[in-house]
Design a protein around this motif. Structure first.
Motif, PDB file in Angstrom:
ATOM      1  N   UNK A 183       0.873  -1.178   0.000  1.00  0.00           N
ATOM      2  CA  UNK A 183       0.000   0.000   0.000  1.00  0.00           C
ATOM      3  C   UNK A 183       0.908   1.225   0.000  1.00  0.00           C
ATOM      4  N   UNK A 184       0.834   2.064  -1.044  1.00  0.00           N
ATOM      5  CA  UNK A 184       1.858   3.095  -1.235  1.00  0.00           C
ATOM      6  C   UNK A 184       1.660   4.392  -0.445  1.00  0.00           C
ATOM      7  N   UNK A 185       0.489   4.583   0.122  1.00  0.00           N
ATOM      8  CA  UNK A 185       0.223   5.847   0.803  1.00  0.00           C
ATOM      9  C   UNK A 185       0.474   5.726   2.300  1.00  0.00           C
ATOM     10  N   UNK A 228      -2.243   8.994   7.514  1.00  0.00           N
ATOM     11  CA  UNK A 228      -2.740  10.212   6.868  1.00  0.00           C
ATOM     12  C   UNK A 228      -4.017   9.909   6.086  1.00  0.00           C
ATOM     13  N   UNK A 229      -4.054   8.774   5.399  1.00  0.00           N
ATOM     14  CA  UNK A 229      -5.251   8.398   4.635  1.00  0.00           C
ATOM     15  C   UNK A 229      -6.456   8.295   5.571  1.00  0.00           C
ATOM     16  N   UNK A 230      -6.276   7.657   6.710  1.00  0.00           N
ATOM     17  CA  UNK A 230      -7.380   7.512   7.667  1.00  0.00           C
ATOM     18  C   UNK A 230      -7.764   8.851   8.278  1.00  0.00           C
ATOM     19  N   UNK A 283      -7.538  13.808  -5.646  1.00  0.00           N
ATOM     20  CA  UNK A 283      -6.184  14.075  -6.139  1.00  0.00           C
ATOM     21  C   UNK A 283      -5.142  13.448  -5.209  1.00  0.00           C
ATOM     22  N   UNK A 284      -5.338  13.562  -3.889  1.00  0.00           N
ATOM     23  CA  UNK A 284      -4.365  13.028  -2.941  1.00  0.00           C
ATOM     24  C   UNK A 284      -4.289  11.500  -3.048  1.00  0.00           C
ATOM     25  N   UNK A 285      -5.428  10.825  -3.106  1.00  0.00           N
ATOM     26  CA  UNK A 285      -5.433   9.361  -3.175  1.00  0.00           C
ATOM     27  C   UNK A 285      -4.975   8.882  -4.552  1.00  0.00           C
ATOM     28  N   UNK A 286      -5.295   9.647  -5.589  1.00  0.00           N
ATOM     29  CA  UNK A 286      -4.811   9.414  -6.954  1.00  0.00           C
ATOM     30  C   UNK A 286      -4.701   7.954  -7.345  1.00  0.00           C
ATOM     31  N   UNK A 287      -3.576   7.610  -7.919  1.00  0.00           N
ATOM     32  CA  UNK A 287      -3.318   6.243  -8.363  1.00  0.00           C
ATOM     33  C   UNK A 287      -2.839   5.348  -7.223  1.00  0.00           C
ATOM     34  N   UNK A 288      -2.471   5.965  -6.098  1.00  0.00           N
ATOM     35  CA  UNK A 288      -1.953   5.185  -4.974  1.00  0.00           C
ATOM     36  C   UNK A 288      -2.996   4.294  -4.319  1.00  0.00           C
ATOM     37  N   UNK A 289      -4.251   4.727  -4.320  1.00  0.00           N
ATOM     38  CA  UNK A 289      -5.326   3.955  -3.705  1.00  0.00           C
ATOM     39  C   UNK A 289      -6.570   4.093  -4.589  1.00  0.00           C
ATOM     40  N   UNK A 304     -14.334   5.436  -4.661  1.00  0.00           N
ATOM     41  CA  UNK A 304     -15.368   5.725  -3.666  1.00  0.00           C
ATOM     42  C   UNK A 304     -15.588   7.234  -3.571  1.00  0.00           C
ATOM     43  N   UNK A 305     -14.508   7.975  -3.474  1.00  0.00           N
ATOM     44  CA  UNK A 305     -14.597   9.433  -3.358  1.00  0.00           C
ATOM     45  C   UNK A 305     -15.170  10.059  -4.626  1.00  0.00           C
TER      46      UNK A 305
END
Length: 188
Positions: free
Chosen positions: A34-36, A40-42, A148-154, A160-161
């Motif tokens: 998981x790259x992010x 911070x994601x949570x 934009x923040x989650x982008x391709x990483x998740x 969902x967003x």
């Protein structure tokens, strides 16, 4: 044919993936790659969750106090939006849980974490609709930034967003149309 098999094995080492999955079995859906930054994601998703909770409360409150000529139409719109915001709330809470976080539904934290505001207790339909429209516009901006923040990483969270963003844009359009209708009726 052997060349393609060899390249596939270099790209996807199934034995290594299986070993890693066995070692991290308690991590649920989150894999080691998981790259992010999961914390911070949570945190970001908990802020979105707080905004959704506040939106549910605001729409339900507005549904109950909506008065005037357009009461049935306006109250029905508030109710519909509240139901959809509650779906968003649960989707975000479930995603936070999947990422190994704790969905923060603590009432003491909601207003602090939320990007939107609760609003007033005005009985004026125009005021209520404007408060909800402003909140939707804030949510739209926030969701665009989160996407934009989650982008391709998740991509799971991003999709969902994106769906929530589409709903929020629809809510804003509904409210803008409703605002014009109510203002016109008040002028006549």
């Amino acid at each position: 044919m052997d060349r393609n098999s060899h390249n596939n094995n270099e790209i996807i080492n199934v034995d290594e993936i299986r070993k890693q999955a066995g070692r991290s079995i308690n991590e649920g859906a989150v894999t080691a790659d998981y790259p992010l930054d999961r914390e911070m994601a949570c945190q970001l998703l908990n802020e979105a969750l707080a905004s959704e909770i506040l939106c549910v409360l605001r729409y339900r409150h507005h549904q109950v106090i909506a008065k005037g000529i357009n009461y049935p139409q306006v109250a029905a719109e508030f109710k519909e939006h509240a139901i959809e915001e509650e779906e968003h709330m649960m989707q975000l809470a479930e995603r936070i849980d999947q990422l190994g976080g704790d969905p923060d539904m603590n009432p003491a934290n909601i207003t602090r974490l939320s990007a939107t505001e609760y609003g007033s207790s005005s009985n004026d339909l125009v005021t209520l609709i404007r408060e909800d429209l402003v909140a939707e516009r804030v949510a739209i901006d926030v969701y665009r930034r989160l996407i934009e923040w989650f982008g391709q990483g998740d991509p799971t969270t991003r999709r969902l967003l994106e769906q929530i963003l589409a709903d929020e844009e629809e809510h804003a359009t509904d409210l803008a149309d409703l605002l014009v209708t109510v203002e016109r009726k008040q002028l006549s």
